[in-house]
Enzyme design. Structure first.
Site, short mmCIF file in Angstrom:
data_model
loop_
_atom_site.label_atom_id
_atom_site.label_comp_id
_atom_site.label_asym_id
_atom_site.label_seq_id
_atom_site.Cartn_x
_atom_site.Cartn_y
_atom_site.Cartn_z
N THR A 86 0.88 -1.17 0.00
CA THR A 86 0.00 0.00 0.00
C THR A 86 0.92 1.23 0.00
O THR A 86 1.09 1.88 1.03
CB THR A 86 -0.91 -0.01 1.25
N LYS A 205 -3.83 0.18 13.84
CA LYS A 205 -2.51 0.10 13.19
C LYS A 205 -1.90 1.50 13.00
O LYS A 205 -0.76 1.76 13.37
CB LYS A 205 -2.63 -0.64 11.86
N PHE A 250 11.42 2.73 22.62
CA PHE A 250 11.21 3.79 21.62
C PHE A 250 11.49 5.18 22.17
O PHE A 250 10.91 6.17 21.73
CB PHE A 250 9.80 3.69 21.00
N GLY A 258 12.97 6.12 10.20
CA GLY A 258 12.88 5.93 8.75
C GLY A 258 12.20 4.61 8.48
O GLY A 258 11.41 4.14 9.30
N CYS A 261 7.69 1.89 6.99
CA CYS A 261 6.40 1.98 7.70
C CYS A 261 6.13 3.36 8.31
O CYS A 261 5.16 4.01 7.94
CB CYS A 261 6.33 0.93 8.79
N LYS A 321 17.74 0.69 9.97
CA LYS A 321 17.95 0.21 11.35
C LYS A 321 18.75 -1.08 11.25
O LYS A 321 18.90 -1.62 10.15
CB LYS A 321 16.61 0.01 12.06
N ARG A 328 15.46 1.13 2.11
CA ARG A 328 14.45 2.08 1.62
C ARG A 328 14.14 3.10 2.71
O ARG A 328 14.11 2.78 3.89
CB ARG A 328 13.16 1.32 1.27
C1 UDX Z 1 7.57 -0.46 12.64
C2 UDX Z 1 6.74 -0.88 13.87
O1 UDX Z 1 7.58 -1.02 15.01
C3 UDX Z 1 6.00 -2.19 13.58
O2 UDX Z 1 5.16 -2.53 14.68
C4 UDX Z 1 5.16 -2.02 12.31
O3 UDX Z 1 4.51 -3.23 11.98
C5 UDX Z 1 6.04 -1.55 11.14
O4 UDX Z 1 6.73 -0.36 11.51
P1 UDX Z 1 9.92 -1.18 11.58
O5 UDX Z 1 9.71 -0.09 10.59
O6 UDX Z 1 10.38 -2.51 11.11
O7 UDX Z 1 8.58 -1.45 12.44
O8 UDX Z 1 11.05 -0.68 12.61
P2 UDX Z 1 11.14 -0.09 14.09
O9 UDX Z 1 11.98 -0.99 14.90
O10 UDX Z 1 9.83 0.24 14.65
O11 UDX Z 1 11.98 1.24 13.80
C6 UDX Z 1 11.49 2.27 12.93
C7 UDX Z 1 12.44 3.43 12.88
O12 UDX Z 1 12.48 4.12 14.13
C8 UDX Z 1 13.89 3.07 12.58
O13 UDX Z 1 14.42 4.01 11.67
C9 UDX Z 1 14.58 3.16 13.92
O14 UDX Z 1 15.96 3.47 13.79
C10 UDX Z 1 13.82 4.30 14.57
N1 UDX Z 1 13.83 4.26 16.05
C11 UDX Z 1 13.21 3.25 16.72
C12 UDX Z 1 14.45 5.28 16.76
O15 UDX Z 1 15.03 6.22 16.17
N2 UDX Z 1 14.42 5.26 18.13
C13 UDX Z 1 13.79 4.27 18.83
O16 UDX Z 1 13.79 4.33 20.08
C14 UDX Z 1 13.17 3.22 18.11
#
Ligand code: UDX
Length: 440
Positions: A86, A205, A250, A258, A261, A321, A328
């Site tokens: 999506t 979501k 978090f 980034g 999602c 991450k 991406r």
């Molecule tokens: C996220 C949601 O966590 C997940 O539940 C959903 O289904 C999809 O989106 P994802 O994108 O895989 O998952 O990664 P996530 O671990 O959540 O991290 C997202 C971004 O936030 C990364 O760029 C990460 O570096 C950043 N981040 C995360 C921070 O900068 N600080 C934090 O404390 C946590």
């Protein structure tokens, strides 16, 4: 149970493999025949810890198979999951054309008397379930089906454990028959199940992802105040995180969020709230802080190196991450491209993301090398952009020896500032006090 998943991307493939692992018979459908063939041969198109073994084991056990035929999938399954992309559109709203097409295709193959639960697993704006229902009815007036929303919360890099041991399973449906079947699908996971109506499940979501992004932007805004006041964001995060109502997760200050999602889901939530006439302006601020965080980091590099043209800069980490090969919407890549634009000579290393960064030509002009120590040779600055665990085991005295100037910008607060100062590094973290480097 017999299940079908339409779309073998991140969510579809991991979900299919996990459903098979708990004993269901799963058919994964994808319209890319090359992908289907590769998956049958046990080749996984993405790097996700544990996924390859899971797919291979379940294919061998004949609980998991792949096809390009929706008819085959729908015919053999009581429950049909939609897990197609999506993607975002230019205005931030979601392109739902893949979902719409799949809904039409399902309508085209549903046979009379064949009851099916059609489950939306893709992240979609609230009200999509209604549109899927209307579409299937329009293209197949006799179809016997119910639409359910079952959002997926897996994170890249820990998708398999996230799916096998979820915090909660959200099932949004308006029909008892469909809900009973969905509960049976998830029984083997022994996780709390929250049953809601379709719209609430869809909203959960977007609301969950936006809240997590808000937490990240919150701590990043606090990190800017820490820098201006001499406080330490790590201590502040520890202190506020010990309050169980807030929690420590978090609250890691860094370069900003980034990935495929958060940026997309927040933009989509803003767009749908605008559409509904209740603009969610708080989320615009979340976006702005996220952009500012990256800009502040680049500015601190400029402040230290003055003019970036011809400066040799090493970068560790290109993925958005750690523990993923996904490059991406990666903030590290955006930063690297800005440095290149300003004339810097950038050498980068990433444990898993190098191949995809090269394949998609995401950072033209950057030399990507296979070894972290090679990247720092002669560098005037090292940027730690993704917190891969392996960076902890690289001997820092060797890093210092290889560098022209021992200047480190730690975009993820990965290193210990005292250790870095003792080793003689000029060390800049995010929201942490600057310690003078010990003389050599
Ligand atoms: C996220 C949601 O966590 C997940 O539940 C959903 O289904 C999809 O989106 P994802 O994108 O895989 O998952 O990664 P996530 O671990 O959540 O991290 C997202 C971004 O936030 C990364 O760029 C990460 O570096 C950043 N981040 C995360 C921070 O900068 N600080 C934090 O404390 C946590």
């Amino acid at each position: 149970m017999d299940l079908c998943i339409i779309g073998s991307g991140y969510v579809g493939l991991v979900s299919g493999a996990c459903f098979a692992e708990v004993g269901h018979n799963v058919v994964c459908v994808d319209n890319d025949q090359r992908k289907v063939d590769a998956l049958h041969a046990g080749k996984i198109p993405i790097y996700e810890p544990g996924l390859e073994e899971l797919v291979q084991r379940n294919v061998a056990a004949k609980r998991l198979r792949f096809t390009n035929s929706i008819e085959d999938g729908v015919d053999h399954s009581q429950v049909v999951f939609i897990a197609v992309p999506t993607p975002p559109q230019a205005d931030g709203s979601v392109d739902l054309s893949f979902i719409e097409r799949v809904a039409r295709e399902i309508a085209g193959v549903l046979k009379p008397g064949q009851y099916r639960v059609v489950v939306d697993k893709s992240t979609v704006p609230v009200k999509t379930g209604e549109k899927v229902t209307d579409t299937i009815k329009r293209y197949n007036t006799g179809a016997d089906f119910d639409v359910v929303s079952n959002p997926e919360f897996l994170r890249e890099g820990s998708a398999v454990p996230d799916l096998m041991k979820p915090d909660r399973i959200v099932i949004g449906g308006n029909s008892d028959r469909a809900l009973a079947l969905m509960k049976k699908v998830y029984e083997p996971f022994n996780a709390p199940i929250l049953v809601t109506d379709v719209s609430s499940a869809e909203l959960i979501k977007h609301a969950a992802n936006s809240f997590l992004a808000l937490k990240i932007s919150y701590i990043n805004a606090v990190s800017a105040i820490c820098e201006a006041s001499g406080a330490d964001v790590e201590k502040v995060a520890a202190g506020i995180g010990m309050d169980r109502r807030i929690g420590r997760n978090f609250l890691n200050a860094g370069l900003g969020y980034g990935g495929s999602c958060f940026p997309k889901d927040i933009a989509a939530f803003i767009a749908i709230s605008d559409d509904l006439g209740v603009p969610f302006t708080l989320l615009k601020e979340v976006q702005r802080i996220n952009r500012d965080q990256k800009e502040r980091y680049i500015k601190s590099i400029r402040d230290a190196l003055w003019v970036l043209r011809d400066k040799k800069i090493a970068v560790w980490g290109l993925t958005f991450k750690p523990d993923t090969d996904d490059v991406r919407n990666s903030v590290p890549i955006e930063i690297v491209n800005e440095l290149i634009k300003e004339g810097a000579i950038v050498t980068a290393y990433d444990p898993k993301g190098a191949e995809k960064a090269k394949e998609y030509n995401l950072c033209p002009g950057v030399k990507i090398v296979d070894c972290p120590l090679e990247a720092v040779k002669g560098a005037e600055a090292l940027l730690l952009a993704t917190e891969w665990k392996e960076f902890a085991s690289i001997p820092l005295d060797e890093v210092k020896k290889q560098m022209h100037t021992p200047l480190v910008f730690d975009g993820r607060n990965f290193f210990d500032p005292t250790t870095m100062a003792e080793l003689g590094f000029i060390y800049r973290a995010i929201g942490r006090p600057i310690l003078p480097p010990k003389a050599a």
